[in-house]
Design a protein around this motif. Structure first.
Motif, PDB file in Angstrom:
ATOM      1  N   ASP A   1       0.787  -1.234   0.000  1.00 15.64           N
ATOM      2  CA  ASP A   1       0.000   0.000   0.000  1.00 15.64           C
ATOM      3  C   ASP A   1       0.819   1.283   0.000  1.00 15.64           C
ATOM      4  O   ASP A   1       0.299   2.345  -0.313  1.00 15.64           O
ATOM      5  CB  ASP A   1      -0.928   0.021   1.223  1.00 15.64           C
ATOM      6  N   GLY A   2       2.089   1.216   0.413  1.00 13.75           N
ATOM      7  CA  GLY A   2       2.918   2.416   0.492  1.00 13.75           C
ATOM      8  C   GLY A   2       2.711   3.137   1.800  1.00 13.75           C
ATOM      9  O   GLY A   2       2.107   2.593   2.720  1.00 13.75           O
ATOM     10  N   PRO A   3       3.210   4.311   1.936  1.00 12.09           N
ATOM     11  CA  PRO A   3       3.837   5.129   0.896  1.00 12.09           C
ATOM     12  C   PRO A   3       5.153   4.514   0.425  1.00 12.09           C
ATOM     13  O   PRO A   3       5.860   3.881   1.196  1.00 12.09           O
ATOM     14  CB  PRO A   3       4.065   6.479   1.579  1.00 12.09           C
ATOM     15  N   HIS A   4       5.432   4.718  -0.872  1.00  9.09           N
ATOM     16  CA  HIS A   4       6.596   4.123  -1.512  1.00  9.09           C
ATOM     17  C   HIS A   4       7.705   5.158  -1.706  1.00  9.09           C
ATOM     18  O   HIS A   4       7.413   6.329  -1.968  1.00  9.09           O
ATOM     19  CB  HIS A   4       6.216   3.553  -2.882  1.00  9.09           C
TER      20      HIS A   4
ATOM     21  N   THR B   1       1.395   6.702  -2.430  1.00  7.20           N
ATOM     22  CA  THR B   1       0.823   5.414  -2.048  1.00  7.20           C
ATOM     23  C   THR B   1       0.467   4.636  -3.318  1.00  7.20           C
ATOM     24  O   THR B   1       0.458   5.203  -4.423  1.00  7.20           O
ATOM     25  CB  THR B   1      -0.452   5.594  -1.209  1.00  7.20           C
ATOM     26  N   THR B   2       0.142   3.393  -3.152  1.00  2.38           N
ATOM     27  CA  THR B   2      -0.279   2.574  -4.288  1.00  2.38           C
ATOM     28  C   THR B   2      -1.537   3.167  -4.916  1.00  2.38           C
ATOM     29  O   THR B   2      -1.677   3.185  -6.142  1.00  2.38           O
ATOM     30  CB  THR B   2      -0.518   1.118  -3.834  1.00  2.38           C
TER      31      THR B   2
ATOM     32  N   ASP C   1      -2.390   6.345  -4.981  1.00  2.00           N
ATOM     33  CA  ASP C   1      -1.978   7.532  -5.743  1.00  2.00           C
ATOM     34  C   ASP C   1      -1.417   7.129  -7.106  1.00  2.00           C
ATOM     35  O   ASP C   1      -1.720   7.748  -8.132  1.00  2.00           O
ATOM     36  CB  ASP C   1      -0.889   8.316  -4.994  1.00  2.00           C
TER      37      ASP C   1
END
Length: 129
Positions: A54-57, A83-84, A86
């Motif tokens: 899910d991130g944030p990445h 994030t995923t 986004d």
């Protein structure tokens, strides 16, 4: 007896492909032994699986998921972690900058492949001589 190697949390986060600031405090605050790091990779805890999904990445992961370069993120003015969700939204909306950066990235990959093939052909020609 030799002391086991350790790595800084920043290094471990980079190798795991996660954003350090999104990791639990216990991960952020103490060096990781090689054994502990290997355990995280082979049997990731729930928090790590959630972060990866899910991130944030971090920027390199965002760039990879968008199919562009890190420089392309900078040119687009994207400096924050995404994030995923986004990333998925951007891929669905296909803003002009993303289409342009993906085309640039595809051209770079094509050129790299062409150069590699050309070098291989030259090497084969030299080997045949």
């Amino acid at each position: 007896m030799a002391q086991e190697q350790t790595m800084k949390p920043e290094t471990a986060a980079k190798k795991l492909g996660i954003l350090l600031t999104a990791a639990p405090e216990s991960f952020q605050s103490a060096p990781l032994t090689r054994t502990a790091f290997d355990e995280l990779r082979t049997e990731p805890p729930t928090w790590l699986e959630d972060l990866r999904r899910d991130g944030p990445h971090p920027r390199p992961v965002v760039a990879q998921k968008l199919g562009i370069s890190i420089s392309g993120l900078s040119r687009a003015g994207i400096d924050d972690a995404l994030t995923t969700a986004d990333i998925k939204t951007l891929l669905e909306q296909k803003p002009e900058w993303l289409v342009r950066e993906r085309a640039t990235q595809a051209a770079v990959h094509a050129e790299n492949a062409r150069v590699k093939q050309e070098r291989a052909a030259k090497a084969a020609a030299r080997a045949a001589d």
